[in-house]
Design an enzyme around this catalytic site. Structure first.
Site, PDB file in Angstrom:
ATOM      1  N   ARG A   1       0.883  -1.177   0.000  1.00 27.84           N
ATOM      2  CA  ARG A   1       0.000   0.000   0.000  1.00 27.84           C
ATOM      3  C   ARG A   1       0.906   1.207   0.000  1.00 27.84           C
ATOM      4  O   ARG A   1       1.660   1.411   0.961  1.00 27.84           O
ATOM      5  CB  ARG A   1      -0.913  -0.025   1.238  1.00 27.84           C
ATOM      6  CG  ARG A   1      -1.642   1.267   1.478  1.00 27.84           C
ATOM      7  CD  ARG A   1      -2.751   1.142   2.499  1.00 27.84           C
ATOM      8  NE  ARG A   1      -3.899   0.475   1.918  1.00 27.84           N
ATOM      9  CZ  ARG A   1      -5.134   0.487   2.437  1.00 27.84           C
ATOM     10  NH1 ARG A   1      -5.371   1.121   3.570  1.00 27.84           N
ATOM     11  NH2 ARG A   1      -6.117  -0.142   1.849  1.00 27.84           N
TER      12      ARG A   1
ATOM     13  N   GLN B   1      -9.983  -4.019  -3.875  1.00 26.58           N
ATOM     14  CA  GLN B   1     -11.280  -3.462  -3.475  1.00 26.58           C
ATOM     15  C   GLN B   1     -12.294  -3.628  -4.606  1.00 26.58           C
ATOM     16  O   GLN B   1     -13.436  -4.025  -4.381  1.00 26.58           O
ATOM     17  CB  GLN B   1     -11.117  -1.977  -3.122  1.00 26.58           C
ATOM     18  CG  GLN B   1     -12.406  -1.315  -2.671  1.00 26.58           C
ATOM     19  CD  GLN B   1     -12.871  -1.840  -1.327  1.00 26.58           C
ATOM     20  OE1 GLN B   1     -12.121  -1.839  -0.370  1.00 26.58           O
ATOM     21  NE2 GLN B   1     -14.113  -2.310  -1.262  1.00 26.58           N
TER      22      GLN B   1
ATOM     23  N   HIS C   1      -7.070   0.739  -6.574  1.00 22.25           N
ATOM     24  CA  HIS C   1      -7.287  -0.184  -5.446  1.00 22.25           C
ATOM     25  C   HIS C   1      -7.958  -1.448  -6.000  1.00 22.25           C
ATOM     26  O   HIS C   1      -9.144  -1.690  -5.776  1.00 22.25           O
ATOM     27  CB  HIS C   1      -8.170   0.507  -4.408  1.00 22.25           C
ATOM     28  CG  HIS C   1      -8.144  -0.116  -3.044  1.00 22.25           C
ATOM     29  ND1 HIS C   1      -7.375  -1.212  -2.718  1.00 22.25           N
ATOM     30  CD2 HIS C   1      -8.815   0.206  -1.901  1.00 22.25           C
ATOM     31  CE1 HIS C   1      -7.580  -1.518  -1.438  1.00 22.25           C
ATOM     32  NE2 HIS C   1      -8.439  -0.679  -0.929  1.00 22.25           N
TER      33      HIS C   1
ATOM     34  N   ASP D   1     -17.136   7.270  -1.578  1.00 19.00           N
ATOM     35  CA  ASP D   1     -15.856   7.089  -0.881  1.00 19.00           C
ATOM     36  C   ASP D   1     -15.614   8.378  -0.100  1.00 19.00           C
ATOM     37  O   ASP D   1     -16.354   9.370  -0.261  1.00 19.00           O
ATOM     38  CB  ASP D   1     -14.752   6.841  -1.943  1.00 19.00           C
ATOM     39  CG  ASP D   1     -13.393   6.448  -1.353  1.00 19.00           C
ATOM     40  OD1 ASP D   1     -13.280   6.284  -0.120  1.00 19.00           O
ATOM     41  OD2 ASP D   1     -12.433   6.320  -2.146  1.00 19.00           O
TER      42      ASP D   1
ATOM     43  N   CYS E   1     -16.399   1.402   0.285  1.00 18.97           N
ATOM     44  CA  CYS E   1     -15.220   0.575   0.570  1.00 18.97           C
ATOM     45  C   CYS E   1     -14.861   0.588   2.049  1.00 18.97           C
ATOM     46  O   CYS E   1     -14.207  -0.333   2.530  1.00 18.97           O
ATOM     47  CB  CYS E   1     -14.035   1.060  -0.254  1.00 18.97           C
ATOM     48  SG  CYS E   1     -13.543   2.765   0.114  1.00 18.97           S
TER      49      CYS E   1
ATOM     50  N   ARG F   1     -13.588  -8.679   0.814  1.00 17.12           N
ATOM     51  CA  ARG F   1     -12.169  -8.332   0.669  1.00 17.12           C
ATOM     52  C   ARG F   1     -11.286  -9.569   0.888  1.00 17.12           C
ATOM     53  O   ARG F   1     -10.268  -9.744   0.235  1.00 17.12           O
ATOM     54  CB  ARG F   1     -11.790  -7.210   1.649  1.00 17.12           C
ATOM     55  CG  ARG F   1     -12.372  -5.840   1.318  1.00 17.12           C
ATOM     56  CD  ARG F   1     -11.866  -5.332  -0.037  1.00 17.12           C
ATOM     57  NE  ARG F   1     -10.420  -5.416  -0.113  1.00 17.12           N
ATOM     58  CZ  ARG F   1      -9.578  -4.485   0.339  1.00 17.12           C
ATOM     59  NH1 ARG F   1     -10.051  -3.373   0.853  1.00 17.12           N
ATOM     60  NH2 ARG F   1      -8.264  -4.637   0.235  1.00 17.12           N
TER      61      ARG F   1
HETATM   62  N1   CP Z   1     -11.339  -0.467   2.104  1.00 17.70           N
HETATM   63  C1   CP Z   1     -10.068  -0.500   2.582  1.00 17.70           C
HETATM   64  O1   CP Z   1      -9.106  -0.609   1.842  1.00 17.70           O
HETATM   65  O2   CP Z   1      -9.996  -0.387   3.937  1.00 17.70           O
HETATM   66  P1   CP Z   1      -8.650  -0.201   4.773  1.00 17.70           P
HETATM   67  O3   CP Z   1      -8.084   1.145   4.406  1.00 17.70           O
HETATM   68  O4   CP Z   1      -9.081  -0.280   6.210  1.00 17.70           O
HETATM   69  O5   CP Z   1      -7.697  -1.291   4.401  1.00 17.70           O
HETATM   70  N1  NVA Z   2      -9.889   6.633  -1.265  1.00 15.26           N
HETATM   71  C1  NVA Z   2      -9.591   6.142   0.067  1.00 15.26           C
HETATM   72  C2  NVA Z   2      -9.863   4.693   0.160  1.00 15.26           C
HETATM   73  C3  NVA Z   2      -9.586   4.077   1.499  1.00 15.26           C
HETATM   74  C4  NVA Z   2      -9.792   2.592   1.507  1.00 15.26           C
HETATM   75  C5  NVA Z   2      -8.153   6.454   0.402  1.00 15.26           C
HETATM   76  O1  NVA Z   2      -7.285   6.310  -0.463  1.00 15.26           O
HETATM   77  O2  NVA Z   2      -7.888   6.883   1.541  1.00 15.26           O
END
Ligand code: CP
Ligand code: NVA
Length: 302
Positions: free
Chosen positions: A96, A126, A123, A215, A255, A283
């Site tokens: 990430r 997701q 993502h 989101d 998400c 997930r």
């Molecule tokens: N939806 C998602 O990616 O959640 P987290 O940021 O908690 O991993």
């Molecule tokens: N768009 C959000 C998604 C979190 C799962 C972010 O990047 O923070």
């Protein structure tokens, strides 16, 4: 050939179908038996860390979580050297990251699959979970529409690609300055979306939609913009009145994490149309299916 998953369209439509089949298979194969998976996080996570760790366990493997300051990509050593080192011990690298290019550089360096656990751009796990949730709801996915409301985020891009590859109609209601670029709309059309629309009016976009999705108004790393963004996104809150415009059997996805009272009301998130918790549960299935497919396709790893 080593396969990576940095965005959903790293898979062909046929390969995406294979991944989805693995996600819903009762028994995963033990493709990671006695093997490791390095999970690197530059940002916080609840769902992604836990679902991916447990997916690696379900595939027989051993996940190792690396917190942001632990490997310090491009600080303590380069992304390439981090990836090279971890690939000596692990059969999968997942990360990430703030900058999507870090994933591209890692994937270009190693001969084990690299999996995107969220970047500024995309993502994909997701989106696969979202697609599983939509398929569980509707038998005729290609006849359905997905309406994205709010910020055109990493999640929005990946979901739009996954939806387009499934033949869905893709609609966006985003404020000026936060809409998908024309090049991305062309990508969605080229992937076979039944239609692609992007406009500013959420009511018009949600009218008759089968899947309504939103989101956070500011993603991780954009917190300093929160005060500027809040008034701009105020008309894009998904509330009961907006959901009433959706198709009678329309569902709501998020998400998570949700900023309750900002992009979505409690009434919608906790209401009968919400599938956000099934989505979160998916997930795990998405991570398990995708990693099983990537490792199988990539041949003998470590
Ligand atoms: N939806 C998602 O990616 O959640 P987290 O940021 O908690 O991993
Ligand atoms: N768009 C959000 C998604 C979190 C799962 C972010 O990047 O923070």
């Amino acid at each position: 050939m080593t396969r990576h998953l940095l965005e959903v369209d790293d898979l062909s439509p046929a390969e995406l179908a294979e991944v989805l089949d693995l996600c819903t298979a009762l028994e995963p194969s033990q493709v990671l038996a006695r093997k490791g998976a390095a999970l690197i996080f530059e940002k916080p996570s609840n769902r992604t860390r836990n679902s991916t760790e447990m997916a690696v366990v379900a595939l027989g493997g051993h996940p190792i979580y690396l917190k942001p300051d632990e490997v310090d990509i491009d600080g303590r050593e380069s992304a390439e050297d981090v990836a090279r080192t971890l690939s000596l011990y692990h059969s999968v690298l997942a990360a990430r990251v703030f900058d999507h290019q870090v994933l591209v550089r890692m994937a270009a360096t190693v001969d084990v699959p690299v999996v995107n656990l969220l970047s500024d751009l995309s993502h994909p796990l997701q989106a696969i979970a979202d697609l599983l949730t939509i398929r569980a709801e509707f038998d005729d996915v290609a006849e359905r529409s997905v309406a994205w409301v709010g910020d055109y985020s990493n999640v929005a891009r990946s979901l739009a690609i996954a939806s387009a590859m499934s033949g869905m109609e893709v609609r966006f209601a985003c404020p000026d300055g936060y809409q998908p670029p024309a090049a991305d709309l062309e990508v969605f059309a080229s992937h076979g979306a039944a239609g692609v629309r992007s406009e500013a009016d959420p009511a018009a976009v949600v009218d008759g939609a089968d899947v309504v999705v939103t989101d956070a108004w500011y993603s991780m790393g954009q917190e300093a913009e929160a005060n500027v963004r809040r008034p701009i996104f105020e008309p894009y809150r998904v509330d009961a009145a907006l959901m009433d415009r959706a198709a009678p059997d329309g569902i709501f996805l998020h998400c998570l994490p949700a900023h309750r009272g900002e992009e979505v009301t409690d009434e919608v998130l906790d209401g009968p149309r919400s599938r956000a918790w099934q989505e979160a549960a998916n997930r795990f299935n998405a991570a398990r299916g995708a990693i099983e497919w990537l490792v199988s396709e990539s041949g003998e790893g470590r």
